[in-house]
Scaffold this motif. Structure first.
Motif, PDB file in Angstrom:
ATOM      1  N   THR A 118      10.404  58.899 -66.583  1.00 26.40           N
ATOM      2  CA  THR A 118      11.184  60.106 -65.863  1.00 26.40           C
ATOM      3  C   THR A 118      11.172  59.587 -64.662  1.00 26.40           C
ATOM      4  OG1 THR A 118      10.057  61.588 -67.253  1.00 26.40           O
ATOM      5  CG2 THR A 118      10.846  62.282 -65.094  1.00 26.40           C
ATOM      6  N   TYR A 119      12.550  59.503 -63.836  1.00 25.34           N
ATOM      7  CA  TYR A 119      12.784  59.104 -62.559  1.00 25.34           C
ATOM      8  C   TYR A 119      12.147  60.168 -61.694  1.00 25.34           C
ATOM      9  CZ  TYR A 119      14.905  57.172 -58.381  1.00 25.34           C
ATOM     10  OH  TYR A 119      15.051  56.773 -57.067  1.00 25.34           O
ATOM     11  N   LEU A 120      11.322  59.835 -60.696  1.00 32.43           N
ATOM     12  CA  LEU A 120      10.699  60.837 -59.781  1.00 32.43           C
ATOM     13  C   LEU A 120      11.287  60.847 -58.230  1.00 32.43           C
ATOM     14  CD1 LEU A 120       7.076  60.088 -60.372  1.00 32.43           C
ATOM     15  CD2 LEU A 120       8.615  61.727 -61.512  1.00 32.43           C
ATOM     16  N   GLY A 121      12.408  59.841 -58.008  1.00 29.59           N
ATOM     17  CA  GLY A 121      12.944  59.778 -56.815  1.00 29.59           C
ATOM     18  C   GLY A 121      12.238  58.709 -55.931  1.00 29.59           C
ATOM     19  N   GLU A 126       5.940  51.913 -58.728  1.00 30.33           N
ATOM     20  CA  GLU A 126       6.904  51.836 -57.592  1.00 30.33           C
ATOM     21  C   GLU A 126       7.963  50.758 -58.056  1.00 30.33           C
ATOM     22  OE1 GLU A 126       6.729  53.638 -54.889  1.00 30.33           O
ATOM     23  OE2 GLU A 126       4.642  54.591 -55.309  1.00 30.33           O
ATOM     24  N   GLY A 127       8.901  51.131 -57.338  1.00 19.60           N
ATOM     25  CA  GLY A 127      10.081  49.969 -57.584  1.00 19.60           C
ATOM     26  C   GLY A 127      10.805  49.996 -58.775  1.00 19.60           C
ATOM     27  N   ALA A 128      10.862  51.167 -59.570  1.00 14.73           N
ATOM     28  CA  ALA A 128      11.500  51.467 -60.905  1.00 14.73           C
ATOM     29  C   ALA A 128      12.595  52.605 -60.726  1.00 14.73           C
ATOM     30  CB  ALA A 128      10.615  51.404 -62.115  1.00 14.73           C
ATOM     31  N   GLY A 129      13.707  52.333 -60.387  1.00 18.52           N
ATOM     32  CA  GLY A 129      14.706  53.352 -60.210  1.00 18.52           C
ATOM     33  C   GLY A 129      15.838  53.514 -61.311  1.00 18.52           C
ATOM     34  N   PRO A 130      16.772  54.112 -61.006  1.00 20.09           N
ATOM     35  CA  PRO A 130      17.955  54.124 -62.107  1.00 20.09           C
ATOM     36  C   PRO A 130      18.360  52.715 -62.306  1.00 20.09           C
ATOM     37  CG  PRO A 130      17.984  56.157 -60.750  1.00 20.09           C
ATOM     38  CD  PRO A 130      16.968  55.077 -60.130  1.00 20.09           C
ATOM     39  N   GLN A 131      18.699  52.271 -63.245  1.00 22.82           N
ATOM     40  CA  GLN A 131      19.519  51.021 -63.581  1.00 22.82           C
ATOM     41  C   GLN A 131      18.238  50.096 -63.901  1.00 22.82           C
ATOM     42  OE1 GLN A 131      22.698  51.252 -64.238  1.00 22.82           O
ATOM     43  NE2 GLN A 131      22.445  53.244 -63.254  1.00 22.82           N
ATOM     44  N   SER A 132      17.103  50.262 -63.654  1.00 21.06           N
ATOM     45  CA  SER A 132      16.012  49.208 -63.929  1.00 21.06           C
ATOM     46  C   SER A 132      16.002  48.973 -65.447  1.00 21.06           C
ATOM     47  CB  SER A 132      14.549  49.941 -63.395  1.00 21.06           C
ATOM     48  OG  SER A 132      14.586  49.916 -61.809  1.00 21.06           O
ATOM     49  N   LEU A 133      15.673  47.896 -65.967  1.00 17.48           N
ATOM     50  CA  LEU A 133      15.388  47.643 -67.219  1.00 17.48           C
ATOM     51  C   LEU A 133      13.951  47.394 -67.741  1.00 17.48           C
ATOM     52  CD1 LEU A 133      18.276  45.185 -67.933  1.00 17.48           C
ATOM     53  CD2 LEU A 133      18.260  47.542 -68.423  1.00 17.48           C
ATOM     54  N   TYR A 134      13.395  47.657 -68.644  1.00 15.97           N
ATOM     55  CA  TYR A 134      11.941  47.643 -68.903  1.00 15.97           C
ATOM     56  C   TYR A 134      11.808  47.451 -70.303  1.00 15.97           C
ATOM     57  CZ  TYR A 134      11.764  52.234 -70.042  1.00 15.97           C
ATOM     58  OH  TYR A 134      12.081  53.664 -70.801  1.00 15.97           O
ATOM     59  N   TYR A 135      10.706  46.893 -70.932  1.00 20.12           N
ATOM     60  CA  TYR A 135      10.058  46.915 -71.990  1.00 20.12           C
ATOM     61  C   TYR A 135       8.803  47.269 -71.795  1.00 20.12           C
ATOM     62  CZ  TYR A 135      13.458  43.751 -74.263  1.00 20.12           C
ATOM     63  OH  TYR A 135      14.724  43.299 -74.657  1.00 20.12           O
ATOM     64  N   TYR A 136       8.280  47.647 -73.016  1.00 22.92           N
ATOM     65  CA  TYR A 136       6.727  47.720 -73.246  1.00 22.92           C
ATOM     66  C   TYR A 136       6.039  46.637 -73.664  1.00 22.92           C
ATOM     67  CZ  TYR A 136       7.015  52.760 -72.133  1.00 22.92           C
ATOM     68  OH  TYR A 136       7.298  53.974 -71.406  1.00 22.92           O
ATOM     69  N   VAL A 137       5.061  46.359 -73.035  1.00 31.66           N
ATOM     70  CA  VAL A 137       4.026  45.164 -73.664  1.00 31.66           C
ATOM     71  C   VAL A 137       2.746  45.660 -74.400  1.00 31.66           C
ATOM     72  CG1 VAL A 137       3.077  42.894 -73.341  1.00 31.66           C
ATOM     73  CG2 VAL A 137       5.132  43.681 -72.123  1.00 31.66           C
ATOM     74  N   LEU A 138       2.830  45.580 -75.587  1.00 30.55           N
ATOM     75  CA  LEU A 138       1.720  45.990 -76.235  1.00 30.55           C
ATOM     76  C   LEU A 138       0.607  45.106 -76.551  1.00 30.55           C
ATOM     77  CD1 LEU A 138       3.962  47.919 -77.460  1.00 30.55           C
ATOM     78  CD2 LEU A 138       2.856  48.647 -79.257  1.00 30.55           C
ATOM     79  N   ASP A 139      -0.714  45.351 -75.961  1.00 33.33           N
ATOM     80  CA  ASP A 139      -1.879  44.301 -76.336  1.00 33.33           C
ATOM     81  C   ASP A 139      -1.550  42.814 -75.947  1.00 33.33           C
ATOM     82  OD1 ASP A 139      -3.417  46.276 -77.415  1.00 33.33           O
ATOM     83  OD2 ASP A 139      -2.589  45.880 -79.337  1.00 33.33           O
TER      84      ASP A 139
END
Length: 613
Positions: free
Chosen positions: A7-10, A53-66
């Motif tokens: 959820t982008y907070l601005g 911080e530093g995560a805005g619209p267009q930011s790409l991401y994954y989740y890393v489990l363990d």
């Protein structure tokens, strides 16, 4: 309660929240605008969350489990690189909606137009649909029914292999394209319904089991393990799908959801998931000040889905009615294979008009058991009926539309019976002009073994129908391309006449007072099997209409029941205006309770009773 997903907070800040009780640790791995890994805090129920911080619209991401498995977000709003690629942070709140006065449509005004975004236009995108909205509205359509758009593998799919329920398909234009389409529809007074799949996820890119017990081996479905709606962890599974429904309604302004194959949802809890979902969506609709509908697809003929909660029902607004289709299709085509063996007589269609369902507890030869239950307090406007839809066309070996199975007169008869019925009508894209391109089953899985499994599965699916035709390869791009509409047909000969008939039928449904009060008490239907005719009378608004349908293949003369009085003909599908062979039904007839008419073959005649004096 923190929303699921990103959820982008601005101001370059983003809240991440994911349910992953099967992980001991979990981190967000940002790929853009710069690489960064942030560990999230776990709560007692297995949710990992944190503001990055530093995560805005267009930011790409994954989740890393363990510290090992790298996975996209189960509640991703956008998968720009497909089902195996990274998720992307989006800011949907920045879209400037123009539909602030939109409150939705009353139920009685709904006329559905089901379309597949990928084959409706050559471009195959949400925005490519927009130029055709004025044409659809002029036809008389009031609601688009989109086949599933949740992210699926590749670029070609019906949508029922989706694995990211929150992410609008990237090749269709993502969530922004869908927002623009919905907004354009609302500007024109058109509602938008979306097909959602809560009974399974597709086989490719389904990483949910790595996070949590989203599935259970206690029950099986045609697609494998069932979604866990009543076992350990099911509260959170329910929350995932309920939040998904609310997302479409709240953030994408969707007016209704069609719930795919709810008979494949096994749930033995005291408060069924479907009832909980319905309550939450209806409460959200009240909060938003909009009309929002939930419509189920089920092959159980169980009207409790649409019974009120206070009477022991689930409270859904409507459900698709396959029985109406089967009864009509079997009469027009003569097919008796598969489930069509339970149909084929005029009294079946009459029962469909009287009850919605044909089978309400009677023995089914196809199922070799009794099928269905009583309709109870249901109303006609709680049933969606059709002569064609994606299932009934696409789930044939060669995807033949009705236009390839019956002649032109039968197409016109089918249109009249669906549209002039007391139910909610649905038109499958291209049906309105007699599209002849097939609608085939197509996929674009990247795993060759999965592709081969799909081919074999399609062949097995048709075993009960004994269809000998070679099933087109779902993985072949040509199968997809053959399924695109050829809209240029609309301007040609019989296609043009059929389109004009659909428009006239929809105008009559909308404007004629006899169709203004669709209740069981305001209609009477009589099947005359020996005479091959069906007579349906409907009344309301001080008017009465008689709909006489002839199913014979040759001209016939029949004595038909018709309420006493003088009647005026207002539509006859056999007339030259509709490129018919001509009709001997006079412009006016008098009935003393019965009337003798010379009926043209495969025709529908609409009469209105004239006022005395």
């Amino acid at each position: 309660m923190k929303p699921l997903g990103a959820t982008y907070l601005g101001d370059g800040r983003c809240l991440f929240n994911v349910w992953a009780p099967r992980a001991k640790s979990l981190a967000v791995s940002l790929l853009e605008p710069r690489e960064k890994t942030v560990w999230l805090a776990r709560d007692e129920r297995g949710y990992f969350s944190g503001t990055v911080e530093g995560a805005g619209p267009q930011s790409l991401y994954y989740y890393v489990l363990d510290g090992g498995k790298v996975r996209p977000d189960p509640a991703s709003r956008y998968q720009p690189e497909g089902v195996h690629g990274p998720s992307q942070v989006v800011d949907l709140q920045s879209f400037r909606w123009s539909d602030h006065g939109w409150r939705g449509l009353p139920r009685e005004k709904l006329v559905f137009y089901e379309l597949h975004v990928g084959t409706f236009t050559p471009e195959g995108t949400f925005e490519a649909v927009i130029p055709f909205l004025d044409e659809l509205k002029e036809l008389g359509v009031t609601a688009l029914q989109l086949m599933p758009v949740a992210q699926f593998p590749g670029s070609r799919n019906w949508g029922y292999d989706g694995v990211y329920p929150f992410a609008a398909q990237n090749t269709y234009g993502g969530p922004w394209g869908l927002q623009r389409l919905v907004d354009a529809c609302h500007r024109r007074g058109l509602a938008v319904f979306l097909d959602v799949v809560y009974n399974h996820l597709g086989p490719e890119g389904n990483y949910l089991p790595d996070f949590a017990p989203y599935f259970t081996e206690n029950y099986r479905t045609p697609w494998g393990a069932a979604v866990n709606f009543d076992g350990p962890g099911s509260d959170e599974v329910r929350r995932y799908f309920i939040e998904n429904a609310l997302y479409w309604v709240r953030d994408l302004h969707i007016d209704g959801l069609r719930l795919d194959a709810v008979h494949a949802i096994t749930d033995k809890s005291a408060i069924p998931f479907l009832a909980e979902l319905t309550g939450e969506v209806h409460r959200e609709a009240v909060r938003l000040g909009r009309q929002v509908y939930l419509i189920a697809e089920s092959d159980l003929n169980d009207a409790r889905l649409i019974w009120p909660r206070e009477l022991g029902g689930y409270g859904l607004d409507a459900q698709w009615c396959d029985d109406f289709h089967h009864a009509l299709h079997a009469l027009l085509t003569g097919e008796r294979r598969g489930y069509y063996q339970d149909f084929g007589e005029l009294y079946h269609l009459a029962r469909a008009f009287r009850n919605g369902f044909v089978y309400t507890g009677q023995y089914s030869a196809y199922r070799q058991r009794r099928h269905g239950g009583p309709i109870g307090p249901c109303r006609p406007l709680q049933f969606v009926v059709f002569a064609q839809n994606h299932d009934q066309v696409g789930n044939r070996a060669c995807g033949e539309r009705l236009s390839s199975l019956v002649d032109f007169e039968a197409l016109k008869l089918a249109a009249a019976l669906v549209i002039l019925s007391p139910f909610l009508p649905l038109i499958f894209m291209g049906e309105e002009y007699g599209e002849t391109a097939p609608f085939l089953y197509f996929t674009s899985h990247t795993d060759p073994r999965l592709g081969e499994a799909v081919r074999l599965g399609r062949r097995r699916e048709f075993s009960s129908f004994n269809w000998a035709e070679e099933v087109p390869d779902p993985q072949d791009e040509e199968t997809f391309l053959r399924s695109r509409l050829r809209r240029e047909l609309r301007q040609q000969g019989r296609h043009r006449a059929l389109y004009e008939l659909y428009r006239e039928l929809l105008r009559l449904r909308r404007e004629h007072p006899a169709f203004s009060d669709p209740r069981w008490e305001n209609m009477e239907v009589t099947a005359l099997g020996a005479r091959g005719a069906l007579v349906l009378e409907r009344w309301g608004g001080g008017a009465r209409a008689g709909i006489i349908s002839s199913f014979r293949r040759e001209p016939s003369c029949a004595v038909l029941p018709l309420s006493p009085g003088r009647w005026r003909k207002i539509l006859d599908t056999a007339e030259e205006r509709w490129l018919g062979g001509g009709s001997s039904v006079p412009a006016e007839v008098f009935s003393a309770g019965e009337v003798e008419l010379a009926l043209p073959p495969l025709a529908c005649i609409l009469l209105e009773r004239m006022e005395e004096g």
